[in-house]
Structure formats: C-alpha cells, structure tokens
Write an enzyme that holds these catalytic residues in place. Structure first.
Site, PDB file in Angstrom:
ATOM      1  N   GLU A 160       0.795  -1.224   0.000  1.00 21.90           N
ATOM      2  CA  GLU A 160       0.000   0.000   0.000  1.00 21.90           C
ATOM      3  C   GLU A 160       0.830   1.279   0.000  1.00 21.90           C
ATOM      4  OE1 GLU A 160      -3.437   0.521  -0.113  1.00 21.90           O
ATOM      5  OE2 GLU A 160      -3.444  -1.594  -0.692  1.00 21.90           O
ATOM      6  N   SER A 426     -49.117 -30.978  22.815  1.00 22.82           N
ATOM      7  CA  SER A 426     -49.267 -31.626  24.123  1.00 22.82           C
ATOM      8  C   SER A 426     -48.159 -31.280  25.102  1.00 22.82           C
ATOM      9  CB  SER A 426     -49.333 -33.144  23.939  1.00 22.82           C
ATOM     10  OG  SER A 426     -50.497 -33.510  23.227  1.00 22.82           O
TER      11      SER A 426
END
Length: 737
Positions: A160, A426
């Site tokens: 960079e 249930s």
C-alpha cells in the site's frame, strides 16, 4: 518703355540616384540626408534570372552565418521554454494555493480537529472465557501494533505504501509513479494515496471522489503526520481499515477468515489480508478464494522485493495450502451472540467503548446441541420433509447453557429458539395437570378416556385410541387429549393460563378449552424455562444469558444477581415429577431414557407441523423443536420421534461425568387396583428414594384419593342421553344433565 526684371529660375535639388545632365557641382542631397528613411517599396515581380550561386570564401561565410542563426534560434526556443515553464509554475502554484485555500476554508478550524472514537466492539465470551463472537460495527477489538503478528504491518506497507516511513503524509514520487502507470494503461490501475491519506479519508471524509474531498484528504494527512508518530498512524489504520465481510480492523478480519487472533496470523495469511484492502468485496476469500490467493502472491512478491522476507520464507508461503473461509459465520454460537446483543443495550444503555460480555453459555454443550440438530435433519430432512430444528438448555439457576436457533446460521440468521412462536401441542399439558393437582387432585385421580365434545369442538386422541378409566399419571404419560380437555373444563381455562404464566410462559394465552392441547403459540425458550421449576423442586429463576458486562479495563457495568422464587409447592413438584417421569419410562418419550432420572413431555401440533420434547434431569432442562419455517406439515414426525432423539443425544453427552441425582421430591408410585376402580392404594417402595419430600408426597397422595369432592365424569361422554337426543357434552355430565 518699361523694363521688366527677368524672373529668377528655381533650382531643384538633385539626388544622387538621379544624376543631372550637368556634371558640375550643382546643389544635391542623398538618401542619408533625409530626416526619416523613405517607406519601403514593394518588390516588383520580375522575370530576371536568378543570380548565379556564389562560390569560394564568400559561400563558406554564408553557411557559417546560417548555422549561427539556427543556433541562436534554438537557444531562444529553450530559453523561452524555461521562461514560460517558470511562469506556468508560478501561476500553477498560485492556483493550487487558491484551491487549497478555498476548500480549506470550508473545513473547521484545525484547533478543533480530533480523532473520532473508534466504533466500540462487544466481545462475547462463554462461561469458560472462550470467545463466542465479536459484535459491533468493527466486528473485532482494537489491538496494539506490537500485539499483532509483525507480518501484518509489513505486508500492508509493502503493497500500500512502500515509502511510508520516508514521506510526510503525501508521497510525490509514489503519486507520480501511480499517475504514470495510469496514463500508460489508459485507465486507473493504481492509486497514489498514502496510508496516512487513507486513514484521513476513513476517519473524517465521505467516500465520494471529488477534487474537494481529495484536497481535504491531503490537508488532513499533513495534520495527522504533524500530530502523531508513524507507529500511531499505522496502528490506527490497521484497526479501522475495511477487510470485507463486515470486518473492520485486523482482529476482526483474522477472526472472520482464519478463526484466530491477529497475534497468530502467519505470513501467507498476512499477505492475504493486505491484498484485501484494494478491493475487499471482490477479493474476499469467502467469495473468490482464487482471486484472493493471486492477490496475496502479489503482496508476497512486493515484500520480497523490499527485503521484508527471505526467499525461503516466500517459497514456503507460496507452497502452502490455499486459505479457505466460510461464506458466512456458520456456527450456532452466532445465534447466542445475536441474542446477547439484543440484551446488552437494555442492560447498560448505549455502548461507547469496547466491552466484554461474560455469558452463561457452555461452548461444549453448544456444540453437542448443534451436532444433534444437524445430524438428524441431514438424515431425515428430505424423506420426512423437515428443514429446521432448535434446542435450548437451561440449568436450575435460569442460566442458558446452550441455545441453537436453527439448522445452519449461514443460511438463515432467524433465531427459532427465542423468536419463533409455534403451537406447543401436548407439551403444554403439564400446566393443565399442574393446575389440577393444585386444585386437590392427585396423580392417582381417575378420569374416563373416551370421546368427548365441548361445544363444537371434539378433541381426539392420537390414532383415535381410547383407554377408558385411567389415572392422571397414565393420561399424562400417554398424552390423552380427552382427559386434558376434561381437566381444563373442571379447573378453568383462565386458571390454567395463570398457572402457565406463573411458571414462566410470557406469551399471551387464549383462555379457552383448546388451550389444553397447546393451541396458543409460545417460543421454545420460554416453554423450556417454564419446565425448570419441576427440576428445581418448585423454584423459578428468570432465564438469562448475560452474566456480566465489563470494560476492557475491568470496570463492571452490569452483573447478574441470582434470584429465584417458589412458584409451586415442593409436594406438587414431586407429584409432577412422578407423573412426567412415566412419560420417559413408559410413555411417548421412552427413547429419551438414559442413566440419569429424567422426566418430560412430548408435543405435536396439528398436522405434524411442530414436534416438541421438553425434558429435564436434576441438572438441566432441555427443550427441542423440529418443523419448517413456512409451517409445512412434516411426514410422520411427532414429539416422540426426532425431538426425543436429539434430546437424548445431547443430554447423554452433557451428563458425562456428572453425578446421578434423583428428581426433587420424586417417589416412585406403584398403583394396585382394589375392588373399586377408583379406590387405589400407593405402595411404599422397599427402600426410600429421593429427598425428604418423598414422605409428604406419599401422604398427600394417600390423603387426596378420588372423593366426592373431586368428581369425575361418568362413562358416556359423547353418547346420546339428553332429552333432546343430542350427544351429552362434558359440561352436561358435570352438571348432571
């Protein structure tokens, strides 16, 4: 005679080019005697012959004169070029200064500039201190330059900003080189921004590409270089730059792509990270691993060219395996992280700094639950038309030890454990039976299991089977719908709803007869939490996942204070445990049985859309759900099938090395029929089992046998018998009509 004087004659001047006839010395002037030279006369076109070329010394003299004139013209051209270049530089400098002054005037005073706070990170850890996940804008904690792998800053600088340590925030050489490459390529192939400029852009500016933004970027870069050291600037950059997949900073990226901290990043991994900065989305190894690898090789070459790595290190890095990264976070622990983030702000308010959240989750149990759900869906998904499952496990203090919100977090981030509301079927019945026990009934109270009709509603047992006169224990273990419907009519739907809410159900419940069969929707988390009082002997603790929240310096922002309250009596809890243990021993959840005393209840909603099993031991209460997000029916899947299998797989692993403990108040009951079906006697076991509540449980069972105060419906529910010829309903029988 008049004599006239003879007039004098005018004497005209004689020019040298006009000789007079007289050769004498008359008055004459030449061209040189004129006050001003005469105007040039146009040359007349003639057809005269061209003069013959000169030769000899005169010709050589003319050539030297011509060459001298050309040299003079060349010197004049170069001089003019330098002159005008100098002038242009002056005006260019004035123009640049004007541009800087114009855009700089639009910026706040430099005395007010300061580095904005880095978005805070939330580090979520397990009960054992292991990282669960990072959450927040950055997705990772900030790390010091010396706390990360040295390969990371080297790789970033190499690709960079190779002149990072020698420029002043702007690199004219690098900028010129980049522009030259762009011109030669005919397109933008390389940027000229330094690391400092990139940091300035990330900290202060919008991403738009305009002249004004570029000027402001340069001004801010110069300010950063003047105020901070190179190491500080580089550290800020590495902790804020975007690496794709929602990862800001090297720590977040390292966790995201390599599942490790930035401290442990290797050379090839550092090269891959550095390569992402150019195009984080396009080069992400999660989306395009080949492009990411090719870019990493470019970074390695740049590092070698600058002497940062040796030939052997570069060769080893290039020969290593290609880095692979999941397309998204796939682990079920991310359901935990999302759930925690929903709670953190409510607990401590707005987060303005990095914090650590200690959770109650055990990652080992989390893994066991994830494996149980995934394996069963992988094996049965296509043939049984089931695509999702969820699991929650809670201990007696209310601490959530595991929570799996779905089959695969990568495919769906929706949390089915804490957010999805489904009909429990249930598995809601224990609250119906609990309300009955609290109203004076016992596990041995008898009801007639037969077809019934309540208004227009006719509840039926699974497979249409009926067992006649049965105890409540048998009715619960076999999940008999007709008995549950009778009980809710006897004890009141409103009373059952209040009982369920007291136990821990938070969702709204419709107080009607069908509530007995679990028609009101609940979440798996709240239903599992509502079972915990059975496992604790009657005490309920609010479920929680966040144990503590601290700053990075150790300051405590929040700490959970254990609280519990008795919601049912110890005796009633013992009776419920005795009843629900039969579900595991002989009922619909026989597949859940293992070497620890356990109890629970299965549940299946209408058309097999939802299948549940909530079961517990003295140590853990675990709930499991299977179904489909769109509510599509499953093929033959009930609560006693996949949910029981997943529960058994999880609980067996979770209880490895855990001492065996009886359920609170548990007392095995042996029922011996006497002369009358409803005169039953409880036989004492040969050896006491359980705790001191066993005797009181037995005494209550003996003292609360079916009596006239606890009437039961007579045989004939649903049969013709009323004066109008219509079938008798349960209400008719209770009222004696």
């Amino acid at each position: 005679m008049i004599f006239r004087k003879k007039p004098k004659q005018r004497v005209e001047p004689r020019f040298a080019d006009r000789p007079s006839k007289k050769a004498a010395a008359d008055f004459a002037v030449t061209e040189d005697d004129r006050a001003a030279p005469p105007p040039k006369k146009r040359a007349k076109k003639t057809t005269a012959r061209k003069a013959p070329a000169k030769s000899g010394p005169q010709r050589r003299s003319n050539k030297r004169s011509s060459k001298s004139k050309k040299q003079n013209r060349g010197r004049g051209l170069i001089g003019g070029l330098f002159y005008w270049s100098f002038i242009l530089c002056i005006w260019g400098g004035i123009g640049v200064a004007g541009i800087f002054a114009y855009y700089g005037a639009q910026m706040p005073s430099a005395s007010t500039w300061e580095i904005p706070d880095r978005p805070p990170n939330v580090k979520i850890v397990s009960v054992n201190g292991k990282l669960v996940a990072n959450r927040g804008t950055t997705g990772g904690a900030a790390v010091g330059l010396h706390d990360m792998s040295p390969y990371i800053p080297q790789a970033i600088i190499a690709i960079e900003d190779r002149r990072y340590y020698s420029h002043f925030g702007f690199d004219p050489i690098g900028f010129g080189r980049a522009m030259m490459r762009n011109v030669m390529s005919g397109r933008l192939v390389q940027g000229g921004s330094t690391i400092t400029q990139q940091l300035a852009k990330n900290l202060f500016l919008s991403p738009e590409r305009t002249m004004g933004r570029k000027v402001q970027e340069l001004v801010l870069a110069l300010w950063l270089e003047q105020k901070y050291s190179k190491s500080q600037i580089l550290e800020m950059y590495l902790n804020r730059v975007y690496f794709g997949s929602g990862s800001y900073g090297v720590e977040a990226a390292s966790r995201r792509y390599f599942s490790k901290t930035a401290r442990d990043v290797s050379l090839p991994e550092a090269a891959l990270l550095a390569g992402l900065v150019k195009a984080p989305s396009r080069l992400s190894p999660a989306k395009n691993p080949q492009a990411a690898e090719e870019r990493a090789q470019v970074v390695l070459s740049a590092m070698r060219a600058q002497g940062m790595v040796s030939d052997s290190e570069m060769t080893a890095a290039l020969s290593g395996p290609t880095t692979k990264a999941a397309a998204y976070w796939t682990g079920s622990e991310n359901y935990v992280a999302d759930h925690v983030m929903d709670q953190v702000q409510a607990l401590v308010g707005e987060i303005k700094q990095d914090v650590i959240v200690d959770t109650t989750v055990d990652l080992s149990l989390q893994k066991f639950g994830e494996e149980a759900i995934r394996e069963l869906i992988a094996q049965n998904g296509e043939k049984s038309n089931v695509s999702q499952g969820a699991l929650v496990s809670i201990d007696g203090t209310g601490a959530v030890r595991a929570m799996i919100g779905g089959y695969d977090y990568a495919n769906s981030q929706f949390d089915r454990a804490s957010e999805a509301k489904r009909q429990p079927g249930s598995s809601f019945k224990p609250f119906v039976f609990l309300a009955a026990l609290e109203n004076g009934m016992t596990p041995n109270s008898i009801r007639n299991d037969a077809p019934i009709k309540i208004g227009k509603w006719t509840p039926e047992n699974y497979n249409g089977k009926y067992y006649g006169e049965v105890t409540l224990t048998t009715a619960l273990s076999k999940s008999l719908n007709s008995v549950a419907a009778q009980l809710i009519m006897e004890n009141g739907a409103g009373n059952v709803a209040k009982t369920a809410h007291r136990m821990g159900i938070a969702s709204k419940l419709e107080a009607n007869a069908s509530l007995s069969l679990g028609t009101s929707e609940v979440t798996l988390l709240e239903l599992t939490s509502a079972y915990t009082p059975f496992a604790t002997g009657g005490y309920r603790a609010k479920p929680h996942m966040v144990q503590r929240i601290t700053t990075m310096d150790g300051a405590i922002l929040y700490e959970h204070i254990p609280q519990s309250a008795r919601v049912i009596s110890a005796d009633v809890a013992g009776m419920m445990n005795a009843m629900m243990s039969q579900t595991v021993e002989k009922g619909t959840a026989r597949g859940a049985k293992f070497d620890h005393p356990a109890a629970g209840k299965t549940g299946t909603s209408q058309s097999n859309r939802d299948a549940w099993f909530i079961g517990y031991t003295r140590n853990l209460t675990t709930g499991v759900w299977f179904g489909n997000d769109d509510g599509a029916p499953m093929k033959g899947i009930t609560g006693g099938g996949l949910p029981v299998k997943a529960w058994h797989s999880f609980m067996v692993k979770a209880h490895e090395g855990v001492p065996v403990s009886d359920l609170p108040g548990y007392q095995p009951i042996t029922i011996v029929p006497q002369q009358r079906p409803n005169d039953l006697m409880v036989q004492r076991p040969t050896a006491p089992v359980g705790n001191s509540n066993a005797a009181s449980l037995e005494q209550q069972v003996l003292d609360n046998r079916v009596t006239a105060s606890n009437p039961r419906p007579k045989v004939g529910v649903g049969e013709n018998g009323t004066s109008n010829g219509k079938p008798r309903s349960l209400v008719d029988i209770i009222l004696g009509r």
